[in-house]
Motif scaffolding. Sequence first.
Motif, PDB file in Angstrom:
ATOM      1  N   CYS A  61       0.842  -1.191   0.000  1.00  0.00           N
ATOM      2  CA  CYS A  61       0.000   0.000   0.000  1.00  0.00           C
ATOM      3  C   CYS A  61       0.874   1.236   0.000  1.00  0.00           C
ATOM      4  CB  CYS A  61      -0.908   0.012   1.231  1.00  0.00           C
ATOM      5  SG  CYS A  61      -1.997   1.449   1.232  1.00  0.00           S
ATOM      6  N   ASN A  88      -0.543   4.392   0.344  1.00  0.00           N
ATOM      7  CA  ASN A  88      -1.384   5.512   0.770  1.00  0.00           C
ATOM      8  C   ASN A  88      -0.905   6.225   2.034  1.00  0.00           C
ATOM      9  OD1 ASN A  88      -3.362   5.742  -1.253  1.00  0.00           O
ATOM     10  ND2 ASN A  88      -4.247   3.825  -0.534  1.00  0.00           N
ATOM     11  N   PHE A  89      -0.215   5.520   2.883  1.00  0.00           N
ATOM     12  CA  PHE A  89       0.317   6.109   4.116  1.00  0.00           C
ATOM     13  C   PHE A  89      -0.714   6.926   4.886  1.00  0.00           C
ATOM     14  CE2 PHE A  89       4.048   5.023   1.685  1.00  0.00           C
ATOM     15  CZ  PHE A  89       4.868   4.457   2.649  1.00  0.00           C
ATOM     16  N   CYS A  90      -1.863   6.338   5.166  1.00  0.00           N
ATOM     17  CA  CYS A  90      -2.774   6.956   6.133  1.00  0.00           C
ATOM     18  C   CYS A  90      -1.968   7.089   7.430  1.00  0.00           C
ATOM     19  CB  CYS A  90      -3.996   6.073   6.360  1.00  0.00           C
ATOM     20  SG  CYS A  90      -4.892   5.754   4.826  1.00  0.00           S
ATOM     21  N   PHE A 113      -2.383   6.788  10.485  1.00  0.00           N
ATOM     22  CA  PHE A 113      -2.552   5.849  11.609  1.00  0.00           C
ATOM     23  C   PHE A 113      -2.042   4.453  11.292  1.00  0.00           C
ATOM     24  CE2 PHE A 113      -6.484   6.187   9.122  1.00  0.00           C
ATOM     25  CZ  PHE A 113      -6.602   4.890   8.656  1.00  0.00           C
ATOM     26  N   CYS A 114      -1.725   4.164  10.024  1.00  0.00           N
ATOM     27  CA  CYS A 114      -1.685   2.778   9.564  1.00  0.00           C
ATOM     28  C   CYS A 114      -0.274   2.226   9.349  1.00  0.00           C
ATOM     29  CB  CYS A 114      -2.477   2.655   8.264  1.00  0.00           C
ATOM     30  SG  CYS A 114      -2.610   0.948   7.705  1.00  0.00           S
ATOM     31  N   VAL A 159       0.325  -0.671   7.807  1.00  0.00           N
ATOM     32  CA  VAL A 159       0.360  -1.605   6.675  1.00  0.00           C
ATOM     33  C   VAL A 159       1.401  -1.236   5.594  1.00  0.00           C
ATOM     34  CG1 VAL A 159      -1.008  -2.582   4.775  1.00  0.00           C
ATOM     35  CG2 VAL A 159      -1.950  -2.518   7.082  1.00  0.00           C
ATOM     36  N   PRO A 160       1.533   0.062   5.207  1.00  0.00           N
ATOM     37  CA  PRO A 160       2.567   0.367   4.203  1.00  0.00           C
ATOM     38  C   PRO A 160       3.974  -0.046   4.660  1.00  0.00           C
ATOM     39  CG  PRO A 160       1.059   2.208   4.436  1.00  0.00           C
ATOM     40  CD  PRO A 160       0.728   1.247   5.550  1.00  0.00           C
ATOM     41  N   GLN A 194      -5.120  -4.096  -0.487  1.00  0.00           N
ATOM     42  CA  GLN A 194      -5.338  -3.048   0.517  1.00  0.00           C
ATOM     43  C   GLN A 194      -6.108  -1.883  -0.087  1.00  0.00           C
ATOM     44  OE1 GLN A 194      -5.045  -3.434   3.509  1.00  0.00           O
ATOM     45  NE2 GLN A 194      -3.585  -5.097   3.742  1.00  0.00           N
ATOM     46  N   HIS A 202     -10.970   2.030  -1.634  1.00  0.00           N
ATOM     47  CA  HIS A 202     -10.634   3.311  -0.999  1.00  0.00           C
ATOM     48  C   HIS A 202     -11.580   4.385  -1.554  1.00  0.00           C
ATOM     49  CE1 HIS A 202      -8.604   6.670   0.717  1.00  0.00           C
ATOM     50  NE2 HIS A 202      -7.623   5.933   1.190  1.00  0.00           N
ATOM     51  N   ARG A 221      -6.444  10.822   4.479  1.00  0.00           N
ATOM     52  CA  ARG A 221      -7.319   9.907   3.741  1.00  0.00           C
ATOM     53  C   ARG A 221      -7.615  10.382   2.310  1.00  0.00           C
ATOM     54  NH1 ARG A 221      -8.041   4.766   4.532  1.00  0.00           N
ATOM     55  NH2 ARG A 221     -10.219   4.836   3.916  1.00  0.00           N
TER      56      ARG A 221
HETATM   57 FE1  SF4 Z   1      -3.222   1.696   3.098  1.00  0.00          FE
HETATM   58 FE2  SF4 Z   1      -5.614   1.093   4.072  1.00  0.00          FE
HETATM   59 FE3  SF4 Z   1      -3.587   1.442   5.703  1.00  0.00          FE
HETATM   60 FE4  SF4 Z   1      -4.604   3.520   4.470  1.00  0.00          FE
HETATM   61  S1  SF4 Z   1      -5.684   2.224   5.977  1.00  0.00           S
HETATM   62  S2  SF4 Z   1      -2.397   3.067   4.664  1.00  0.00           S
HETATM   63  S3  SF4 Z   1      -5.181   2.649   2.515  1.00  0.00           S
HETATM   64  S4  SF4 Z   1      -3.759  -0.159   4.194  1.00  0.00           S
END
Ligand code: SF4
Length: 475
Positions: free
Chosen positions: A184, A186-188, A190-191, A193-194, A228, A263, A303
């Motif tokens: 991913c 997107n680098f939200c 809070f997240c 996952v990236p 994602q 998204h 977002r």
């Molecule tokens: Fe990526 Fe989803 Fe995490 Fe945003 S919330 S950084 S879109 S995985």
Amino acid sequence: MDHGSTQVNNHANQANLEASGIANMNLGQGEGVYISTYGCQMNVNDSERMLALLEMVNFVPVENPEQASLIIINSCSVREKPVHKVHSEVGRYRELKEKNPRLRIGVAGCVAQQEKQKLLKDVPVLDFVFGTDSIDQLPDIISRTYASKEKVVAARFENEKPYSVETLIRRPGVASFVNIMKGCDNFCTFCVVPFTRGRERSRNLQELINDIRSLIKRGTKEVTLLGQNVNSYRSDCGADFAKLLQTLAEDTDIQRIRYTTSHPKDFNQELVDISQKYRSKICDYIHLPAQSGNTEMLARMNRGYTREEYLDKVRMIRAGIPGVVLSTDIIVGFPGETEEQFADTVSLCEKVRYDNIYSFKYSPRPFTKAARFADQISEVEKQRRLQVLIDVQREISFDLAKEYDGIEIEVLLEATTDTEGQLQGRTTQNKLVFLQAPESLIGATVAANVVKAYPSVLRAELVSVVGQQSPGSLQ
Ligand code: SF4
Ligand code: SAH
Ligand code: F3S
């Protein structure tokens, strides 16, 4: 369950393994492997891939860690809680290791990717740690830990090569999950996952179609495309997500297509049009994570949309796909969230009236921007806001469920249940349905009458068979 006897029906992968010499290994010697899985569907798919690879080298999946010579914990780090669970689970296995000197224990998944060698240092009972991009190295990793008790770390991202991977599912179900992309970008704020899944990479369109065709041959009727952020899918041949849906709908015999996660910033009119055009195949259910209903919070979360833009997308989707069911993810207590801003989230949920909300208390994660924001909200307040949201949603879900009472629905029957003679399936809106029907109807689409509707499940009575499964196609 009948483990061990099933061959993985994946010739190309078998060929790859043979080329690497792995297929000839008798690493497992018929001993047990136990995998516990946390987190999202990506991890569930990854665990299945690990089991498929390990069966090829003669491990036998077992249901109980006490029967295993190999234990893998496939971890999630999206919030703090699942990370704690990994540590406490590893703790429980310490004793097993004293009893069985052959036992090897490893951690996979997002915590492994995040912590790498540090995890081996912090948790001495572990023998190996491997990240989200290193799954295909598993036989090699295991062979090294058995050969010399060497501790192994494999957690590099494979960012150079195109993402090419065949779906490895030992026994595909009526409904199967297929990764279409990984990572991913997107680098939200809070997240994590990236950081745990690396940069975004899409699979080639043709490879994907072939992969899904082979699942269909093995009995799959419904496919859920996983990523994602599926809306930013782009094949190296230039095909985008709408093109992927169209190709799947037109060029394969798949009966139902689902996808997750969308998204909101990337969900566009073209996708609505494609969903409308292929409505008989593309399901009337969209998970559209809002995270917050307040524009300022959404900006701080990075977002890429405002409250109004989100609501516009909802209107666009509902106008194009009447009857579509929506669900969402919400984070409460993001740093700096005021009472008024939280009220905006509640009002968004009241306005949209989702069938279902997955709501979470904000949890600071390593490497993320928001973890460093000064104005963190207290645990007590986060819990209070979560409860407010849950209560509001409960009423909405009960109200929406009433609309299902007595209506006729179409159900794809997926599996047996714990209750004798009862099968379970789903509607195109992703409603779980229980009904009495013979096992021979697994894989069939049936019409049914709803007898009792609950927010999370519909109890129904079989009316007639709409579409029959191809006989004997399920493994
Ligand atoms: Fe990526 Fe989803 Fe995490 Fe945003 S919330 S950084 S879109 S995985
Ligand atoms: N890619 C998907 C899902 C990512 S993780 C998406 O963009 O929606 C699944 C959900 O976990 C997120 O939608 C979010 O609601 C929640 N989540 C992620 N990080 C979190 C954190 N630090 N604290 C609380 N919830 C979080
Ligand atoms: Fe999934 Fe958890 Fe990783 S939600 S992507 S397993 S952090």
